[in-house]
Enzyme design. Structure first.
Site, PDB file in Angstrom:
ATOM      1  N   SER A 129       7.173  41.952  22.687  1.00 42.01           N
ATOM      2  CA  SER A 129       5.830  42.382  23.059  1.00 42.01           C
ATOM      3  C   SER A 129       5.892  43.821  23.536  1.00 42.01           C
ATOM      4  CB  SER A 129       5.261  41.506  24.175  1.00 42.01           C
ATOM      5  OG  SER A 129       4.018  42.017  24.646  1.00 42.01           O
ATOM      6  N   TYR A 142       5.980  37.866  32.377  1.00 39.73           N
ATOM      7  CA  TYR A 142       5.933  37.981  30.914  1.00 39.73           C
ATOM      8  C   TYR A 142       6.630  39.254  30.452  1.00 39.73           C
ATOM      9  CZ  TYR A 142       3.984  38.094  26.191  1.00 39.73           C
ATOM     10  OH  TYR A 142       3.836  38.135  24.814  1.00 39.73           O
TER      11      TYR A 142
END
Length: 267
Positions: A129, A142
């Site tokens: 990501s 995350y």
């Protein structure tokens, strides 16, 4: 001979888009899900695999190799979102996120390497990501799990070169998928000192996902990586400003970049 591809989390979102695109390019595609019975209408087989359960990983990899005699491309796409003030996220949820986003991909890689070494060929693509390049407020866990996978890939690449096995990361920005629905949200507690800023940030994050790019863009990017003779270590796919934010992090002083992020999130 068609290349055999395994996509974890291939039943929906980015994984499904990648699978359908590769199917149209004459690849033999296998996707995975924890509940494959829910996806009987899939255009390609969906096998049972939970990245948090190593036995299901080994069984699924074994079944594909038995059926096809080889495994050419593995796409570690299965992942989970998590949001909240780090102080208020339960420890078990932090560990669960790392089990999915970090330890799960490691176990998938370990399961496929013996076959790829036997073939003297293979490509492993880890879907990370853009959030993994920076510590984002209320997405810190995350960011950390995806950032860890980015760095792991750098080390793995050097260890695997002697076996003609390639590994790379592809880091997406915001795409229109159902990740927000499956994300762990720490509750916005009325008595929390983070109530207002976290609540506002959560709304902003959900808006970004809902208005995100078409997952087919990721599918085309992955296809390009697969058809590249010697893939590089890192790829970024997303809106210009999302990718440019990584460049800014490299060139701006830390405090300036931090202030820019806080202004973006209205903190």
């Amino acid at each position: 001979m068609s290349k055999v591809v395994l996509i974890t989390g291939g039943s929906s979102g980015i994984g499904k888009s990648i699978g359908e695109f590769l199917l149209g390019k004459n690849f033999k595609v296998y996707g995975t899900s924890r509940d494959p019975d829910n996806y009987k209408d899939s255009l390609f087989p969906i096998l049972k695999l939970d990245v948090k359960n190593n036995e299901t990983i080994k069984n699924t990899v074994r079944s594909i190799i038995e059926a096809e005699g080889r495994l050419d491309v593995v796409i570690n796409n299965a992942g989970a979102g998590i949001t909240g003030p780090i102080e208020e996220i339960p420890e078990e949820e932090i560990k669960a996120n790392f089990n999915t986003n970090f330890f799960g991909p490691i176990n998938v890689i370990k399961a496929v390497l013996p076959q790829m070494r036997l073939q003297n060929s293979g490509l492993i693509i880890n879907v990370t990501s853009i959030a993994g390049y920076m510590g984002l407020p209320y997405r810190g866990i995350y960011s950390a799990s995806k950032g860890a996978l980015e760095l792991l890939t750098e080390a793995f690449r050097m260890e695997l070169k002697a076996f003609n096995i390639h590994m790379t990361n592809v880091a997406p920005g915001d795409f229109a998928t159902n990740i927000a629905a499956g994300r762990f949200h720490a509750p916005v507690y009325d008595d929390s000192p983070y109530r207002k800023p976290y609540g506002k940030t959560l709304e902003l994050m959900n808006t970004h996902v809902e208005s995100g790019s078409d997952p087919d863009i990721m599918a085309k990017a992955v296809y390009k990586i697969i058809t590249t003779k010697n893939p590089k270590g890192h790829y970024k796919v997303g809106e210009f400003m999302q990718k440019f934010s990584i460049v800014l992090k490299r060139i701006l002083p830390d405090k300036v970049y931090e202030k820019m992020l806080m202004m973006h999130y209205k903190l």
